[in-house]
Scaffold this motif. Structure first.
Motif, PDB file in Angstrom:
ATOM      1  N   LEU A 199      29.557  25.737  33.807  1.00 40.63           N
ATOM      2  CA  LEU A 199      28.471  26.404  34.542  1.00 40.63           C
ATOM      3  C   LEU A 199      27.400  26.960  33.610  1.00 40.63           C
ATOM      4  O   LEU A 199      26.379  27.456  34.082  1.00 40.63           O
ATOM      5  CB  LEU A 199      29.038  27.559  35.386  1.00 40.63           C
ATOM      6  N   VAL A 200      27.673  26.955  32.310  1.00 38.28           N
ATOM      7  CA  VAL A 200      26.729  27.578  31.381  1.00 38.28           C
ATOM      8  C   VAL A 200      26.457  26.667  30.182  1.00 38.28           C
ATOM      9  O   VAL A 200      27.319  25.904  29.762  1.00 38.28           O
ATOM     10  CB  VAL A 200      27.268  28.931  30.854  1.00 38.28           C
ATOM     11  N   GLU A 218      19.256  17.771  36.936  1.00 40.06           N
ATOM     12  CA  GLU A 218      19.439  19.107  37.490  1.00 40.06           C
ATOM     13  C   GLU A 218      20.946  19.388  37.514  1.00 40.06           C
ATOM     14  O   GLU A 218      21.752  18.495  37.282  1.00 40.06           O
ATOM     15  CB  GLU A 218      18.768  19.168  38.871  1.00 40.06           C
ATOM     16  N   GLU A 219      21.362  20.609  37.819  1.00 43.63           N
ATOM     17  CA  GLU A 219      22.730  21.061  37.542  1.00 43.63           C
ATOM     18  C   GLU A 219      23.853  20.204  38.145  1.00 43.63           C
ATOM     19  O   GLU A 219      23.961  20.060  39.363  1.00 43.63           O
ATOM     20  CB  GLU A 219      22.882  22.517  37.983  1.00 43.63           C
ATOM     21  N   ARG A 257      32.971  20.940  38.448  1.00 43.05           N
ATOM     22  CA  ARG A 257      34.243  20.235  38.638  1.00 43.05           C
ATOM     23  C   ARG A 257      34.124  18.740  38.365  1.00 43.05           C
ATOM     24  O   ARG A 257      35.123  18.040  38.252  1.00 43.05           O
ATOM     25  CB  ARG A 257      34.769  20.477  40.044  1.00 43.05           C
ATOM     26  N   MET A 258      32.900  18.206  38.296  1.00 42.23           N
ATOM     27  CA  MET A 258      32.746  16.765  38.110  1.00 42.23           C
ATOM     28  C   MET A 258      32.502  16.364  36.661  1.00 42.23           C
ATOM     29  O   MET A 258      32.477  15.183  36.337  1.00 42.23           O
ATOM     30  CB  MET A 258      31.568  16.256  38.948  1.00 42.23           C
ATOM     31  N   PRO A 309      27.626  19.600  39.184  1.00 41.93           N
ATOM     32  CA  PRO A 309      28.763  20.449  39.549  1.00 41.93           C
ATOM     33  C   PRO A 309      29.817  20.496  38.438  1.00 41.93           C
ATOM     34  O   PRO A 309      30.169  19.465  37.856  1.00 41.93           O
ATOM     35  CB  PRO A 309      29.326  19.773  40.804  1.00 41.93           C
ATOM     36  N   LYS A 353      30.317  12.116  44.637  1.00 41.55           N
ATOM     37  CA  LYS A 353      29.304  12.286  45.670  1.00 41.55           C
ATOM     38  C   LYS A 353      27.963  12.171  44.971  1.00 41.55           C
ATOM     39  O   LYS A 353      27.741  12.854  43.980  1.00 41.55           O
ATOM     40  CB  LYS A 353      29.403  13.700  46.254  1.00 41.55           C
ATOM     41  N   SER A 354      27.082  11.344  45.485  1.00 36.00           N
ATOM     42  CA  SER A 354      25.787  11.220  44.822  1.00 36.00           C
ATOM     43  C   SER A 354      24.683  11.317  45.860  1.00 36.00           C
ATOM     44  O   SER A 354      24.947  11.322  47.051  1.00 36.00           O
ATOM     45  CB  SER A 354      25.707   9.895  44.072  1.00 36.00           C
ATOM     46  N   MET A 355      23.440  11.399  45.391  1.00 30.25           N
ATOM     47  CA  MET A 355      22.336  11.648  46.313  1.00 30.25           C
ATOM     48  C   MET A 355      21.065  10.928  45.870  1.00 30.25           C
ATOM     49  O   MET A 355      20.923  10.516  44.728  1.00 30.25           O
ATOM     50  CB  MET A 355      22.062  13.147  46.386  1.00 30.25           C
ATOM     51  N   ARG A 415      22.717  14.726  41.001  1.00 29.79           N
ATOM     52  CA  ARG A 415      21.580  15.566  41.357  1.00 29.79           C
ATOM     53  C   ARG A 415      20.389  14.866  40.715  1.00 29.79           C
ATOM     54  O   ARG A 415      20.598  13.968  39.879  1.00 29.79           O
ATOM     55  CB  ARG A 415      21.730  17.003  40.794  1.00 29.79           C
TER      56      ARG A 415
END
Lengths: 309, 723
Positions: free
Chosen positions: B248-249, B11-12, B16-17, B14, B137-139, B150
């Protein structure tokens, strides 16, 4: 997933009804709003508390939300101190949550072939709830229409499994879909009804009244006292022995205590709007509410609904 | 030679990363492959919002077999030692070899590692890479325990050679690698099979995904430029925004719109910031009016209506944003015209640091300090004090509250507005009546002339500079005074409460503040003893300023060393100059260091050091042995050789040259005169034995050496120079 034949909704309530139908069809329990003043749909125990523990959960609901400092006496086209959020919470987050979400946009009349939908990084954090998650704000043609969050922690507890949370700002979304420029002009029910009502017919006066109340009317002395009371009551309720002598059952009063946390949070927001909380005190108050939220989360984890299966 | 293709589809991600993630993926995988004994010809990493991709070409099909031989204990060694060797090699006793050598018989372990197939290695390396990927940052998601930026949805991992494409068998947390992927979220063509990198790129493009971010950037810029050009306008370049938008695209579609007339009078910085920060729009300038009049937004979809609905929506969102900005601007101007008293009052409620008081108190200190510094930088003390009082007020404005990055820029607008409305606002009398000292009406007020008003307003904007290493320093004297006062107050304050930077921790960015002072001083050729400033400023926080002042000065010296090192001046040369008196005058210090560095690059200069050190050593030994200091004037009448006499004469000349040069701070001349001693000193040491049997002659020569040491030491402490 996109249904090009979906018609444009004609009223605010039609958008709500379509979201209710959509998420009900995807297996969510359609709950009703929580009967207390909250700052956002996340505060509903159906989200905060139910995102803890391993028990699967799926709920959707409208939550009237209050942000006292956003009062503009009903004059600002986009800002309200009382507004509605639509909230979806699913645990564990399903692998196709993004597609489900996009389907809900299509259901309320957003043609995905015609609009530019984007997932833009936005890390969510609620210092008052001791909660954070990663996700996005969802843009439709450059406008933020939803928050999309994978909860990582709530009330200081790791979320295992992870809940997926969707929050729609209903007024803004509805205005965009229907092409309305001022919130007060938005049809609330069908404009062809025998008695057509606009958003302003219902809320203009209350926005005025509450704006005055929030900024000048509310007794700060009373608010300070009530904050202390709520804080003390929350802690008192949690201090009870879990064994209830009357019923003979084990009953942790996590929800009643959490109600007091919600109260404290709203009272803090009111005090903030009255401008009587200094920058340094602000952090301290947020910390006090967070401490309550954490204790409630700890207590909920000891209950059946919040335990690990 | 197979080629490897990896796609991590999620999934998207970021924007900046993405750049960092590409580099991390390339490095982690290729390092892992090489460590496992594979080699490769080339590797390239790519990213879109939904995928992280690595293509490795010319990978070896299997790793080289390895044969490792390890010497163990003697066969007669105690059992314990032998057991230890078996454990460390993982072999049984009967697998060890016994070899005879001089001492008897020794155990040897011969470990054969057969070559491994590339697929096996790739699977291991990829799994490790995914599990240990250094996302900022991860999740977690769902019920899994895997962490990714993501949710990770699919993995494509294939090795392709002449026999075709083979899926590498790897599975991470239930996600099994395959040979399929999908294209654009809304314009894609469903899942498709991929046989190799070239096939992947082509099919992605068919599915409306441009894989390479550089290609997306170029396409965005080209198309934005064309749109603007066709309308007689030009896009304001913004490389940072371009990179972000490209992240972003997957399929960039730039669209241009115009800003509604209502908002064209907003300051251009406000328009640009509002459009960029909130909407990720490029600003479009009308070259005829010089104003920002349009925007370019980059959609991620080729809409059926050519983007009309998208553009309309974006225009509407922008109008709502700019209505807010306009509301802030008009409100702020009203406060500015009323003298900004409301903001000055507001600063009292803002805590700068619990132990250092409010922002208002800090402004008081900066104002007093700016007044003291003003004469040394050529600024009018009244103007400097005024500027310092006004420079931080915009922190309370609604616009800066909304756009913190506009601090200073807005301050300049508001100060100008305030001074045009009221050349001598009341503001200054209220908070500190004792500081009026001839301000206000007596001096005609800061806004009494356009030049003064604009210098004071500029300071509101420019006292924040230099903001970083690449930012230039202000040169307008009032700005320089306030910029110095601001940073010195900050440094002395945190030194006084013992909140100094330690190691990598510098939460208040004090290193940057010190570097700012250094660059402001050097850039403007400011001549002043810094220690005095530091101690006076420190005195506003603590009573004992001596030790903390010295400590802070050494902090400055450390920062200066780092700064000059970057300018190519060696640390020992700086040390040689730091040891001289007046080392808190940074401009002087650097002039001296530059002159010394220059002379040390000459042959005479570098050789002089040898002579100087030889003289100093002989002298030090003699002084230690004899227990006296040889500083009594040497007399040429005891000179025995021409070389000795020549050195006397050279020292006379050098002294005559150096003293006035030093007086005039003409360091190059002084250094040149010093370097001229090299030949006579070298000749002296070649021809003359210092330790003569004649005690009178010996002492005279030692006293002569002392003259060398004395003359040179007046220029710099050459003993600290290496080599």
């Amino acid at each position: 997933m996109s249904d090009a034949t979906t018609t444009t909704p004609r009223s605010f309530q039609e958008i709500i009804l379509r979201l209710q139908t959509y998420w009900a069809a995807r297996g969510c329990a359609v709950l009703q709003p929580y009967d207390m003043e909250v700052g956002a749909g996340t505060f509903h125990p159906a989200t905060t508390l139910r995102s803890l523990g391993t028990r699967p959960w799926a709920a959707a609901y409208v939550q009237p939300s209050r942000r006292p400092t956003d009062g503009r006496y009903g004059e600002n086209p986009n800002r309200l101190q009382h507004y509605y959020q639509y909230q979806v919470i699913i645990k564990p987050s399903p692998p196709d949550l993004q597609d489900l979400y996009l389907g809900s946009l299509a259901a309320i009349g957003i043609d995905l072939a015609l609009h530019d939908i984007r997932f833009v990084e936005d890390d969510w954090e609620s210092p008052t709830l001791g909660a954070w998650g990663l996700g996005w704000e969802v843009w439709c043609d450059g406008m933020e229409v939803s928050q999309f969050t994978y909860f990582q922690q709530v009330g200081g507890h790791d979320c295992k499994p992870v809940s997926g949370e969707l929050t729609y700002g209903l007024e803004r979304l509805a205005m965009y879909v229907m092409g309305i420029d001022h919130v007060m002009e938005m049809p609330f029910n069908d404009p062809d009804s025998p008695i057509p009502l606009t958003y302003g017919d219902i809320f203009r006066q209350t926005e005025e009244e509450y704006s005055r109340h929030n900024f000048d009317g509310a007794s700060t002395e009373m608010l300070f006292q009530h904050f202390k009371d709520a804080e003390a009551e929350c802690e008192r309720l949690l201090a009870f022995d879990a064994d209830d002598p009357k019923s003979g059952k084990r009953i942790v009063m996590a929800h009643p205590a959490y109600d007091q946390t919600i109260k404290a949070s709203h009272l803090f927001n009111l005090l903030d709007a009255r401008g009587v909380i200094s920058v340094t005190e602000r952090q301290a108050y947020i910390g006090r509410v967070r401490a309550l939220a954490k204790k409630c989360a700890d207590a909920f984890r000891l209950t059946e609904a919040g335990a690990d299966l | 030679m197979p080629d490897l293709l990896i796609e991590l589809f999620s999934e998207e991600i970021p924007a900046r990363m993405q750049a960092r993630a590409r580099e991390d993926l390339r490095k982690l995988v290729t390092d892992g492959l090489v460590e496992a004994g594979l080699t490769y010809a080339s590797a390239g990493a790519f990213s879109t919002p939904r995928r992280l991709v690595l293509s490795v070409e010319g990978l070896t099909a299997e790793s080289r077999p390895l044969r490792e031989e390890r010497k163990g204990p003697s066969t007669s060694a105690p059992q314990q030692a032998i057991d230890g060797f078996l454990r460390s090699t993982g072999l049984r006793l009967d697998q060890l070899e016994r070899r005879a050598d001089r001492k008897g018989e020794t155990f040897y372990a011969v470990i054969e590692k057969p070559g491994r197939k590339a697929g096996e290695i790739v699977a291991e390396v990829l799994e490790t890479t995914i599990r240990t990927f250094p996302w900022p940052k991860s999740m977690r998601w769902g019920s899994g325990s895997l962490r990714w930026v993501r949710p990770l949805q699919s993995i494509l991992c294939i090795l392709s050679d002449e026999t075709g494409a083979h899926v590498v068998p790897v599975s991470v947390d239930g996600i099994a690698a395959g040979n399929t992927t999908e294209g654009h979220r809304f314009m894609g063509i469903g899942r498709f099979t991929v046989t190799g990198f070239d096939d992947y790129v082509v099919k992605l493009k068919r599915a409306k995904v441009v894989l390479d971010s550089a290609e997306r950037e170029a396409a965005i810029w080209q198309s934005a430029h064309n749109l603007a050009f066709a309308a007689g306008m030009e896009v304001v370049p913004d490389p940072g925004l371009l990179t972000e938008v490209a992240g972003l695209v997957e399929w960039p579609v730039p669209l241009m719109g115009r800003i509604a007339d209502d908002f064209l009078d907003l300051p251009p910085e406000v328009l640009q910031t509002s459009m960029k920060e909130h909407q990720k729009f490029f600003s479009v300038k009308n070259p005829r009016t010089g104003r920002i009049e349009g925007f370019v937004t980059v959609a991620n979809i080729e809409a059926a209506d050519g983007g009309a609905v998208i553009l309309k929506g974006n225009r509407k969102v922008l109008a709502a944003r700019l209505s807010d900005a306009k509301f802030f601007w008009e409100n702020d101007l009203r406060v500015a015209r009323a003298g900004m008293g409301e903001w000055a009052e507001g600063l009292k409620a803002v805590t700068f640091h619990a132990k250092l008081g409010s922002q208002a108190e800090r402004v008081e200190r900066i104002a007093a300090l700016a007044r003291e510094i003003a004469p040394l930088v050529g600024a009018d003390p009244d103007d400097a004090e005024w500027a310092a009082r006004l420079a931080k007020l915009d922190l309370r404005s609604a616009m800066v509250g909304e756009f913190p990055e506009l601090q200073g820029v807005m301050g300049r607008y508001y100060v100008l507005e305030a001074l045009q409305t009221n050349p001598a606002p009341d503001l200054i009398r209220e908070p500190a009546p004792d500081l009026i000292r001839g301000l206000g009406e007596a001096s005609g007020g800061p806004g009494s002339s356009p030049g003064r008003a604009s210098a004071i307003a500029d300071a509101a904007r420019d006292h924040w500079r230099p903001k970083g290493e690449n930012d230039s320093v202000p040169t307008e004297p009032v700005s320089v005074a306030v910029a110095l006062a601001d940073r010195i107050d900050m440094l002395t304050g945190f030194w006084a409460i013992d909140e100094k930077p330690t190691g990598s921790k510098d939460p208040f960015a004090l290193r940057r503040a010190a570097l700012g002072v250094i660059r402001l001083v050097l850039g403007n050729g400011v001549r002043a003893p810094l220690l005095g400033w530091l101690r006076r400023a420190m005195g506003r926080h603590v009573s004992d300023t001596l030790e903390a002042g010295q400590d802070l000065l050494s902090f400055f010296h450390d920062r200066l060393k780092v700064y000059l090192k970057d300018q190519g001046i060696r640390h020992d040369i700086i040390d040689a100059c730091l040891a001289m008196p007046g080392n808190d005058d940074l401009t002087l210090l650097v002039k001296r260091a530059e002159a010394l560095a220059a002379v040390m690059k000459t042959e005479d200069g570098s050789n002089l050091i040898q002579g100087f050190k030889r003289a100093a050593n002989i002298l030090a030994q003699a002084e230690a042995k004899d227990g006296v200091e040889y500083s009594f004037g040497a007399d040429p009448k005891f000179a025995e050789t021409d070389e000795e006499r020549a050195l006397f004469a050279a020292l006379d000349r050098a002294e005559a040259e150096i003293a006035p040069a030093m007086q005039a701070e003409d360091f190059p001349r002084a250094m040149a005169a010093m370097a001229a001693l090299r030949a006579p000193i070298d000749a002296f040491f070649t021809a003359v034995q210092v330790n003569s049997d004649n005690e009178i002659i010996r002492r005279n020569r030692l006293n002569l050496l002392h003259r060398i040491r004395a003359v040179c030491s007046g220029v710099a402490d050459l003993g600290r120079i290496e080599g």
